[in-house]
Design a protein around this motif. Structure first.
Motif, mmCIF file in Angstrom:
data_model
loop_
_atom_site.group_PDB
_atom_site.id
_atom_site.type_symbol
_atom_site.label_atom_id
_atom_site.label_comp_id
_atom_site.label_asym_id
_atom_site.label_seq_id
_atom_site.Cartn_x
_atom_site.Cartn_y
_atom_site.Cartn_z
ATOM 1 N N SER A 47 0.829 -1.206 0.000
ATOM 2 C CA SER A 47 0.000 0.000 0.000
ATOM 3 C C SER A 47 0.864 1.257 0.000
ATOM 4 O O SER A 47 1.895 1.319 0.682
ATOM 5 C CB SER A 47 -0.917 0.022 1.225
ATOM 6 N N SER A 48 0.407 2.278 -0.734
ATOM 7 C CA SER A 48 1.123 3.560 -0.773
ATOM 8 C C SER A 48 0.364 4.654 -0.040
ATOM 9 O O SER A 48 0.810 5.805 -0.003
ATOM 10 C CB SER A 48 1.352 3.983 -2.238
ATOM 11 N N ASP A 49 -0.768 4.311 0.561
ATOM 12 C CA ASP A 49 -1.538 5.291 1.337
ATOM 13 C C ASP A 49 -1.269 5.071 2.827
ATOM 14 O O ASP A 49 -0.208 4.579 3.199
ATOM 15 C CB ASP A 49 -3.027 5.188 1.000
ATOM 16 N N ASN A 50 -2.208 5.408 3.666
ATOM 17 C CA ASN A 50 -2.016 5.287 5.118
ATOM 18 C C ASN A 50 -2.547 3.971 5.689
ATOM 19 O O ASN A 50 -2.759 3.869 6.895
ATOM 20 C CB ASN A 50 -2.697 6.460 5.833
ATOM 21 N N SER A 51 -2.724 2.967 4.844
ATOM 22 C CA SER A 51 -3.263 1.696 5.323
ATOM 23 C C SER A 51 -2.393 1.076 6.413
ATOM 24 O O SER A 51 -2.912 0.539 7.407
ATOM 25 C CB SER A 51 -3.396 0.704 4.157
ATOM 26 N N GLU A 52 -1.074 1.126 6.252
ATOM 27 C CA GLU A 52 -0.197 0.474 7.225
ATOM 28 C C GLU A 52 -0.335 1.105 8.612
ATOM 29 O O GLU A 52 -0.275 0.402 9.627
ATOM 30 C CB GLU A 52 1.248 0.516 6.767
ATOM 31 N N GLU A 53 -0.526 2.402 8.684
ATOM 32 C CA GLU A 53 -0.714 3.054 9.980
ATOM 33 C C GLU A 53 -1.971 2.541 10.669
ATOM 34 O O GLU A 53 -1.981 2.326 11.890
ATOM 35 C CB GLU A 53 -0.796 4.574 9.798
ATOM 36 N N ILE A 54 -3.014 2.339 9.898
ATOM 37 C CA ILE A 54 -4.262 1.809 10.464
ATOM 38 C C ILE A 54 -4.051 0.374 10.940
ATOM 39 O O ILE A 54 -4.486 -0.010 12.038
ATOM 40 C CB ILE A 54 -5.386 1.880 9.416
ATOM 41 N N ILE A 55 -3.358 -0.429 10.130
ATOM 42 C CA ILE A 55 -3.068 -1.816 10.514
ATOM 43 C C ILE A 55 -2.281 -1.842 11.818
ATOM 44 O O ILE A 55 -2.590 -2.610 12.745
ATOM 45 C CB ILE A 55 -2.283 -2.532 9.403
ATOM 46 N N ASP A 56 -1.250 -1.017 11.915
ATOM 47 C CA ASP A 56 -0.375 -1.006 13.100
ATOM 48 C C ASP A 56 -1.157 -0.697 14.368
ATOM 49 O O ASP A 56 -0.864 -1.247 15.438
ATOM 50 C CB ASP A 56 0.746 0.011 12.916
ATOM 51 N N LYS A 57 -2.140 0.172 14.267
ATOM 52 C CA LYS A 57 -2.945 0.520 15.444
ATOM 53 C C LYS A 57 -3.643 -0.711 16.014
ATOM 54 O O LYS A 57 -3.690 -0.905 17.246
ATOM 55 C CB LYS A 57 -3.967 1.595 15.068
ATOM 56 N N PHE A 58 -4.159 -1.566 15.146
ATOM 57 C CA PHE A 58 -4.843 -2.773 15.609
ATOM 58 C C PHE A 58 -3.848 -3.822 16.089
ATOM 59 O O PHE A 58 -4.095 -4.500 17.094
ATOM 60 C CB PHE A 58 -5.731 -3.325 14.486
#
Length: 281
Positions: A47-58
């Motif tokens: 992913s090149s958007d902010n998906s990884e940040e959302i994943i990391d939160k969970f």
């Protein structure tokens, strides 16, 4: 939540590619399940958007969630790498822009505990922002004492996301998603069905397929291109190969399903999108 890997009943596999607009809602729907004994394996497929940040939160707040990063290789490759790490008795799949009803896993687990099937099929509904439409052909399965692998109603519900697959069969027979870009779900399903007739139905809506507005979605089936259509044709031919010993009635139903829903619905109705090569194909 739990530490004993033997207690993982189902591995929930979530491939993610630039789903930042909807991903939090998807993962929250998994986190809030009334049934707790699951693992959620989230594959960030470049992913090149902010998906990884959302994943990391969970991942950081709930030890049932884990993350795998890989370069962008497509949904099939993302699901496959998760299968290599899965520990659950069953496997299920959730797309990064859909949701699960709160009791989804609990309802499916009740069927698993009662019957010990190799494949469980649940109800699925399409939500487009205005209406909710249940897959009626899938719902017909609830009236059948026995669901066979060549059931005609099963042809009209190819998605992997409303199903639980016994992981022992996947591993014993080395089943993985094949590298198609459309209809890959159907290929995997009928590959799996070569090894089982032990199928049960869960009479509950266990998956919400959210039909997004095309202008703001990255859904594969809402884009039209020659390579995608070629892959779709190849996947259809692979499904025909996997079901070559099925009845003629099944073969006719399969052709009808793919022609009406896929080739006409997903491609021909969008012919005004197409370049000349794709239009000819």
């Amino acid at each position: 939540m739990y530490k004993d890997k033997k207690s993982i009943v189902v591995s929930v596999i979530v491939p993610v590619y630039n789903n930042e607009l909807y991903l939090e809602e998807t993962l929250q729907s998994i986190k809030e399940q009334s049934f707790s004994f699951f693992e959620a394996i989230i594959v960030n497929d470049g992913s090149s958007d902010n998906s990884e940040e959302i994943i990391d939160k969970f991942v950081e707040s709930d030890d049932r969630f884990s993350k795998i990063n890989q370069e962008n290789k497509g949904v099939s490759a993302a699901r496959n790498v998760a299968l290599d790490h899965a520990k659950g008795t069953y496997i299920t799949f959730v797309d990064g822009d859909d949701t699960l009803p709160k009791d989804s896993l609990e309802k499916m687990q009740n069927i698993a505990e009662k019957y010990h099937p190799e494949l469980i099929i649940g109800g699925i509904q399409r939500v487009d922002g205005f209406t909710k439409k249940v897959n009626r052909r899938t719902q017909k399965l609830k009236y059948k004492k026995e669901i066979k692998r060549d059931d005609l109603d099963l042809v009209h519900g190819l998605s992997l996301c409303n199903k639980w697959f016994l992981r022992d069969i996947i591993e014993k027979d080395n089943l993985r998603l094949e590298p198609y870009r459309h209809l890959e779900d159907g290929v995997f399903l009928y590959n799996f069905l070569q090894y089982t007739n032990n199928i049960k139905f869960c009479d509950a809506i266990i998956y919400n397929y959210l039909k997004r507005i095309p202008a703001i979605t990255s859904s594969v089936t809402q884009r039209v291109e020659k390579g995608l259509l070629e892959s779709c044709i190849n996947a259809f031919e692979r499904m025909e190969q996997l079901t070559e010993d099925y009845s003629e009635a099944f073969k006719q139903e399969l052709r009808y399903r793919i022609n009406s829903t896929t080739f006409i619905g997903d491609y021909y109705k969008k012919i005004w999108y197409l370049d000349e090569e794709t239009e000819q194909l």
